[in-house]
Design a protein around this motif. Structure first.
Motif, PDB file in Angstrom:
ATOM      1  N   VAL A   1       0.862  -1.185   0.000  1.00 40.04           N
ATOM      2  CA  VAL A   1       0.000   0.000   0.000  1.00 40.04           C
ATOM      3  C   VAL A   1       0.898   1.235   0.000  1.00 40.04           C
ATOM      4  CG1 VAL A   1      -1.919  -1.156   1.194  1.00 40.04           C
ATOM      5  CG2 VAL A   1      -0.178   0.051   2.531  1.00 40.04           C
ATOM      6  N   ALA A   2       0.305   2.380  -0.229  1.00 39.64           N
ATOM      7  CA  ALA A   2       1.044   3.638  -0.108  1.00 39.64           C
ATOM      8  C   ALA A   2       1.298   3.915   1.370  1.00 39.64           C
ATOM      9  CB  ALA A   2       0.243   4.767  -0.727  1.00 39.64           C
ATOM     10  N   VAL A   3       2.400   4.591   1.660  1.00 38.66           N
ATOM     11  CA  VAL A   3       2.646   5.008   3.037  1.00 38.66           C
ATOM     12  C   VAL A   3       1.475   5.915   3.427  1.00 38.66           C
ATOM     13  CG1 VAL A   3       4.169   6.316   4.573  1.00 38.66           C
ATOM     14  CG2 VAL A   3       5.156   4.843   2.790  1.00 38.66           C
ATOM     15  N   PRO A   4       0.737   5.564   4.483  1.00 40.59           N
ATOM     16  CA  PRO A   4      -0.447   6.349   4.853  1.00 40.59           C
ATOM     17  C   PRO A   4      -0.093   7.801   5.178  1.00 40.59           C
ATOM     18  CG  PRO A   4      -0.424   4.248   6.017  1.00 40.59           C
ATOM     19  CD  PRO A   4       0.914   4.395   5.358  1.00 40.59           C
ATOM     20  N   GLY A   5      -0.857   8.718   4.632  1.00 40.10           N
ATOM     21  CA  GLY A   5      -0.633  10.130   4.888  1.00 40.10           C
ATOM     22  C   GLY A   5      -0.762  10.500   6.352  1.00 40.10           C
TER      23      GLY A   5
ATOM     24  N   PHE B   1      16.633   5.466   9.272  1.00 47.09           N
ATOM     25  CA  PHE B   1      15.354   4.916   8.826  1.00 47.09           C
ATOM     26  C   PHE B   1      14.339   4.973   9.948  1.00 47.09           C
ATOM     27  CE2 PHE B   1      17.268   1.215  10.777  1.00 47.09           C
ATOM     28  CZ  PHE B   1      16.206   0.570  11.378  1.00 47.09           C
ATOM     29  N   ARG B   2      13.087   4.996   9.541  1.00 51.88           N
ATOM     30  CA  ARG B   2      11.981   4.946  10.482  1.00 51.88           C
ATOM     31  C   ARG B   2      10.999   3.887  10.008  1.00 51.88           C
ATOM     32  NH1 ARG B   2      15.354   7.394  12.471  1.00 51.88           N
ATOM     33  NH2 ARG B   2      15.272   9.400  13.540  1.00 51.88           N
ATOM     34  N   VAL B   3      10.437   3.186  10.980  1.00 49.66           N
ATOM     35  CA  VAL B   3       9.426   2.170  10.730  1.00 49.66           C
ATOM     36  C   VAL B   3       8.174   2.593  11.502  1.00 49.66           C
ATOM     37  CG1 VAL B   3       8.781  -0.252  11.094  1.00 49.66           C
ATOM     38  CG2 VAL B   3      11.136   0.337  10.461  1.00 49.66           C
ATOM     39  N   SER B   4       7.080   2.665  10.804  1.00 53.07           N
ATOM     40  CA  SER B   4       5.802   2.968  11.433  1.00 53.07           C
ATOM     41  C   SER B   4       5.002   1.686  11.550  1.00 53.07           C
ATOM     42  CB  SER B   4       5.020   3.975  10.579  1.00 53.07           C
ATOM     43  OG  SER B   4       3.647   3.947  10.922  1.00 53.07           O
ATOM     44  N   VAL B   5       4.478   1.438  12.734  1.00 54.98           N
ATOM     45  CA  VAL B   5       3.517   0.359  12.937  1.00 54.98           C
ATOM     46  C   VAL B   5       2.211   1.080  13.288  1.00 54.98           C
ATOM     47  CG1 VAL B   5       2.926  -1.711  14.241  1.00 54.98           C
ATOM     48  CG2 VAL B   5       5.334  -1.196  13.729  1.00 54.98           C
ATOM     49  N   LEU B   6       1.323   1.110  12.321  1.00 55.41           N
ATOM     50  CA  LEU B   6       0.101   1.900  12.396  1.00 55.41           C
ATOM     51  C   LEU B   6      -1.115   0.988  12.392  1.00 55.41           C
ATOM     52  CD1 LEU B   6      -1.288   4.800  12.025  1.00 55.41           C
ATOM     53  CD2 LEU B   6      -1.247   4.260   9.589  1.00 55.41           C
ATOM     54  N   ARG B   7      -1.980   1.179  13.373  1.00 60.48           N
ATOM     55  CA  ARG B   7      -3.261   0.461  13.387  1.00 60.48           C
ATOM     56  C   ARG B   7      -4.291   1.419  12.834  1.00 60.48           C
ATOM     57  NH1 ARG B   7      -7.894  -0.931  15.956  1.00 60.48           N
ATOM     58  NH2 ARG B   7      -8.297  -3.138  16.309  1.00 60.48           N
ATOM     59  N   GLN B   8      -4.973   0.978  11.790  1.00 62.28           N
ATOM     60  CA  GLN B   8      -5.874   1.859  11.076  1.00 62.28           C
ATOM     61  C   GLN B   8      -7.149   1.115  10.701  1.00 62.28           C
ATOM     62  OE1 GLN B   8      -4.615   2.067   6.637  1.00 62.28           O
ATOM     63  NE2 GLN B   8      -4.320   4.137   7.377  1.00 62.28           N
TER      64      GLN B   8
END
Length: 182
Positions: free
Chosen positions: A11-15, A117-124
């Protein structure tokens, strides 16, 4: 309730993610999403710890090879990163430093001489034809400082993608932590 759909989708990196605008011109930016069961934990740190502590065994072997090679170039190894967290392990999730926590996202990463680097763990929540469902989106954004960083990312990018997809898929098969398992 266990998640019967273990498919991982690019997916695209969420805005809405804090990593979306982290650097002006990332050398690598990707994101992968997996649907969570309805009863999955909403604690992104807990989900992150589960995710990175249940990686496929081949990932550890791959990291060992990586560490052997990168140590020759003065790049931090996984062993060095784990050791830097101290005895308590606070402030880190596996090899990743915790940079930011929010109710729906945790930002992990590391800075080194060749790249940051950065890693996002996003619950959406995502809308689908059958309703609204929780997803976990794992995004990675990399900023290279020099040629070593660009060469490194070019070489590891295909492995990175395989690791992310396989790790998410494995976590889904194992069964995500639920609020009841806190």
């Amino acid at each position: 309730m266990e998640n019967a759909d273990w498919s991982v989708k690019p997916v695209a990196v969420p805005g809405e993610s804090a990593v979306a605008g982290w650097c002006d011109a990332p050398y690598l930016a990707d994101a992968y999403a997996i649907r969570l069961p309805l009863d999955a934990s909403i604690d992104t740190e807990q989900l992150s710890r589960f995710l990175f502590s249940h990686q496929p065994s081949w990932v550890a072997r791959l990291m060992s090879v990586r560490d052997t090679v990168v140590a020759r170039f003065g790049i931090k190894t996984a062993k060095q990163l784990r050791r830097s967290s101290g005895a308590s392990g606070e402030g880190r999730v596996d090899i990743f430093k915790i940079y930011q926590r929010a109710s729906h996202e945790i930002i992990l990463g590391e800075d080194d001489k060749h790249l940051d680097f950065r890693v996002s763990v996003l619950r959406q929540m995502r809308n689908e034809a059958a309703g609204e469902y929780p997803y976990l989106v794992l995004s990675t954004v990399v900023h290279c400082h020099n040629r070593l960083g660009r060469v490194y990312i070019t070489l590891i990018a295909p492995f990175h993608r395989m690791v992310v997809e396989s790790t998410l898929r494995r976590a889904g098969r194992l069964g995500w932590p639920t609020a009841a398992k806190l």
